[in-house]
Write an enzyme that holds these catalytic residues in place. Structure first.
Site, PDB file in Angstrom:
ATOM      1  N   GLY A   9      -0.335  31.184 -73.676  1.00 48.07           N
ATOM      2  CA  GLY A   9       1.010  31.664 -73.379  1.00 48.07           C
ATOM      3  C   GLY A   9       1.780  31.869 -74.662  1.00 48.07           C
ATOM      4  N   CYS A  22      -5.607  27.273 -75.542  1.00 45.48           N
ATOM      5  CA  CYS A  22      -4.456  27.615 -76.386  1.00 45.48           C
ATOM      6  C   CYS A  22      -3.198  26.871 -75.911  1.00 45.48           C
ATOM      7  CB  CYS A  22      -4.273  29.128 -76.425  1.00 45.48           C
ATOM      8  SG  CYS A  22      -3.112  29.657 -77.684  1.00 45.48           S
ATOM      9  N   TYR A  23      -2.281  27.546 -75.220  1.00 44.50           N
ATOM     10  CA  TYR A  23      -1.098  26.841 -74.709  1.00 44.50           C
ATOM     11  C   TYR A  23      -1.538  25.676 -73.809  1.00 44.50           C
ATOM     12  CZ  TYR A  23       3.519  26.210 -72.562  1.00 44.50           C
ATOM     13  OH  TYR A  23       4.713  25.699 -72.138  1.00 44.50           O
ATOM     14  N   HIS A  53      -9.682  30.972 -78.155  1.00 42.02           N
ATOM     15  CA  HIS A  53      -9.863  31.694 -76.888  1.00 42.02           C
ATOM     16  C   HIS A  53     -11.339  31.993 -76.624  1.00 42.02           C
ATOM     17  CE1 HIS A  53      -5.626  32.562 -76.002  1.00 42.02           C
ATOM     18  NE2 HIS A  53      -5.484  32.495 -77.310  1.00 42.02           N
ATOM     19  N   GLU A 110     -12.524  33.285 -74.063  1.00 41.91           N
ATOM     20  CA  GLU A 110     -12.652  34.471 -73.204  1.00 41.91           C
ATOM     21  C   GLU A 110     -12.730  35.780 -73.974  1.00 41.91           C
ATOM     22  OE1 GLU A 110     -10.071  32.568 -73.618  1.00 41.91           O
ATOM     23  OE2 GLU A 110      -8.164  33.640 -73.554  1.00 41.91           O
ATOM     24  N   VAL A 158     -11.368  56.250 -58.898  1.00 43.17           N
ATOM     25  CA  VAL A 158     -12.350  55.393 -58.219  1.00 43.17           C
ATOM     26  C   VAL A 158     -11.703  54.453 -57.195  1.00 43.17           C
ATOM     27  CG1 VAL A 158     -12.395  53.644 -60.056  1.00 43.17           C
ATOM     28  CG2 VAL A 158     -14.375  53.918 -58.604  1.00 43.17           C
ATOM     29  N   SER A 197      -8.922  54.866 -55.202  1.00 38.13           N
ATOM     30  CA  SER A 197      -8.551  55.481 -53.924  1.00 38.13           C
ATOM     31  C   SER A 197      -9.775  56.025 -53.196  1.00 38.13           C
ATOM     32  CB  SER A 197      -7.495  56.569 -54.110  1.00 38.13           C
ATOM     33  OG  SER A 197      -8.001  57.655 -54.835  1.00 38.13           O
ATOM     34  N   LYS A 207     -11.254  46.248 -61.757  1.00 34.58           N
ATOM     35  CA  LYS A 207     -11.779  47.621 -61.840  1.00 34.58           C
ATOM     36  C   LYS A 207     -13.313  47.667 -61.915  1.00 34.58           C
ATOM     37  CE  LYS A 207     -10.119  51.868 -62.526  1.00 34.58           C
ATOM     38  NZ  LYS A 207      -8.888  52.345 -61.855  1.00 34.58           N
TER      39      LYS A 207
END
Ligand code: XMP
Length: 514
Positions: A56, A84-85, A170, A172, A228, A230, A370
């Protein structure tokens, strides 16, 4: 949802929160994001086997920084990873020592692993990690021990050996070596959750869910754009209700080159028969005349879109449902809208419609990212030209035209975007970037064309790499490719006298210019 235990990501406003959730899912563990104030309600629903406290922008030392009752969190007996935070919150809550920093900058840092506990199992002794340099934990709380340190003595990770661990860096982000392995160790070794989540497996369940909601004689309407999200939504609904699905494609005149034909062909291939195409270019362009402000352009297009869509929908009797291609990041972002409205662009959707027309909402993709939607689309047999197409904003080329949308700028923008897409495909890099497109500026550049001096347009090429569009790095484009694009644009599009390339990442820029 059938399957194993889930991961709960508690969001303290970090720019990588979605990335943490994405990584868990890539590791086969379904994850959800919540704000700290909603965390306990969510945990009470059950089904969670891992808790991750995100990064954060604030300092835990500020009195009004976001907090969570860690003692209460512990009472759920679920392993916790602070990042982190989150690392600092754990340190502060349990009595560790933190040294305040002045600035918060991100960068690569070398850390030395002191103890290969479950989190660092199988890792080398030294790691290059991606870390923010702000506040620093200098002494772990009682009962905790440092498992790694940086060269300047900061405690970069710690554990209490019984279910709580944290990292200042991090795991990630791809810049952290073995980051994925660290998250995998947390989920498998500390939380004991094996991989179970695979979005492609959910297709039949998604179709059944629609079938059970929509009555046998009820009709569904869906706005399709050729993107993609819709098209996948429409395909799921069509598999569930067949010809009781009516798709509407509003051509606002701001589409990519050849888009209308592309959508018509694609939907036919997929087996969706009821498609209505509304040609509304003049309506939109006349409303946009003289409008320069980006938010105002978006608002006008959004409002007009709803009007056109509503008029069309009213022509079909007996519509009860609206199907929408909302995906997970849209939902989390709009959930935050009340509190952090300033961060969010007014996205183009038909959000106001269900209430006005008394329609019930179907959002089969509401829980997916996505990439997961793309996996579902492949499973449904949707053609690759749609599945792997770059995202295209709802307000279309209007957000790629800086200043007023005029007919001339629009044609330049459409042609330049087509050239960029074609050349990226030809060079084999189209699928390696998140988006690649062209922007038309409001400023001019003097050019010499033959003997004449021309006050021509500036076109900016933007190509970015991203996981979910929330953050993005500019693509280090091959110079030969850039040269081919630039030459084609100035040669094939009259009145363009300069082509530039955008080299700013997100943040601080957004991906689209408007
Ligand atoms: P920004 O420009 O905010 O964009 O960094 C992030 C991602 O979202 C897409 N985008 C939109 N998509 N309606 C959409 O459906 C919109 O109004 C819109 N604005 C931006 C953008 O293309 C990028 O992938």
């Amino acid at each position: 949802m059938a399957g194993g235990l889930k991961a709960l990501v508690i969001d303290f406003g970090g720019q990588y929160t979605h990335l943490i959730a994405r990584r868990c899912r890539e590791l086969g563990v379904y994850s959800e994001i919540v704000e700290p104030e909603d965390a306990f309600k969510k945990l009470d629903e059950g089904g969670f086997g891992a808790i991750i406290l995100s990064g954060g922008p604030r300092s835990v030392l500020q009195p009004d920084s976001p907090k969570i009752d860690l003692m209460k969190l512990l009472s759920y007996n679920i392993p916790i990873l602070g990042i982190c935070y989150g690392h600092q919150l754990i340190a502060k809550s349990f009595g560790g020592e933190i040294r305040a920093g002045k600035v918060r900058e991100y960068g690569r840092t070398l850390v030395e692993v002191l103890e290969k506990d479950a989190l660092f199992d199988g890792l080398p002794d030294r790691l290059m990690v991606w870390m923010s340099h702000g506040d620093t934990v200098i002494k772990p709380p009682r009962g905790f021990r440092a498992t790694s340190v940086s060269e300047d003595g900061a405690i970069t990770s710690m554990t209490n050996g019984s279910g709580i661990c944290s990292t200042q860096f991090h795991p990630e982000v791809t810049h952290t070596q073995y980051g994925r392995k660290i998250l995998e160790n947390f989920l498998r070794r500390i939380c004991g959750i094996e991989a179970w989540w695979n979005p492609g497996d959910r297709v039949e369940e998604l179709i059944d869910e629609i079938r059970s909601k929509v009555g046998m004689d009820e009709k569904v309407i869906c706005a399709v754009s050729g993107g993609v999200d819709s098209v996948t939504t429409a395909t799921i609904v069509s598999r569930a209700v067949g010809d009781r699905l009516y798709c509407i494609f509003v051509d606002h005149g701001l589409m990519r080159k050849g888009e209308v034909e592309h959508v018509r062909r694609s939907l036919k291939k997929i087996g969706i028969r009821n498609l209505r195409i509304v040609y509304a270019r003049e309506r939109f362009l006349s409303k946009l005349k003289g409008v320069e402000d980006p938010e105002e352009k978006r608002r006008i297009i959004g409002e007009e879109f709803i009007k056109v869509f509503e008029e069309e929908a009213k022509k079909i009797p007996g519509i009860k449902w609206l199907a929408q291609g909302t995906i997970y990041p849209d939902r989390v972002e709009s959930g935050r809208a009340g509190r952090r409205a300033a961060l969010i662009k007014s996205h183009h959707n038909v959000g106001a419609l269900p209430k006005r027309m008394n329609l019930k909402l179907l959002e089969p993709l509401r829980d997916f990212y996505k990439d997961e939607v793309r996996e579902i689309a492949r499973k449904l047999g949707i053609p690759d030209e749609i599945v792997s197409r770059h995202p295209f904003p709802g307000p279309g080329l209007a957000v790629r035209i800086i200043g007023e949308v005029t007919g001339e700028k629009l044609e330049i923008c459409r042609e330049a975007n087509a050239i960029v897409e074609e050349e990226f495909r030809r060079a084999g890099v189209y699928n390696k970037v998140w988006q690649a497109f062209a922007v038309v500026c409001d400023d001019r550049w003097v050019g010499v064309m033959g003997d004449e001096r021309v006050h021509g347009y500036i076109v900016i090429i933007r190509a970015v790499e991203s996981v979910d569009g929330m953050t993005a790095d500019w693509h280090r484009i091959d110079h030969e490719l850039l040269d081919r694009i630039a030459r084609r644009i100035t040669r094939e599009i009259p009145r363009v006298t300069m082509v530039a390339y955008a080299v700013t990442s997100k943040p601080p820029s957004t991906i689209e210019p408007c």
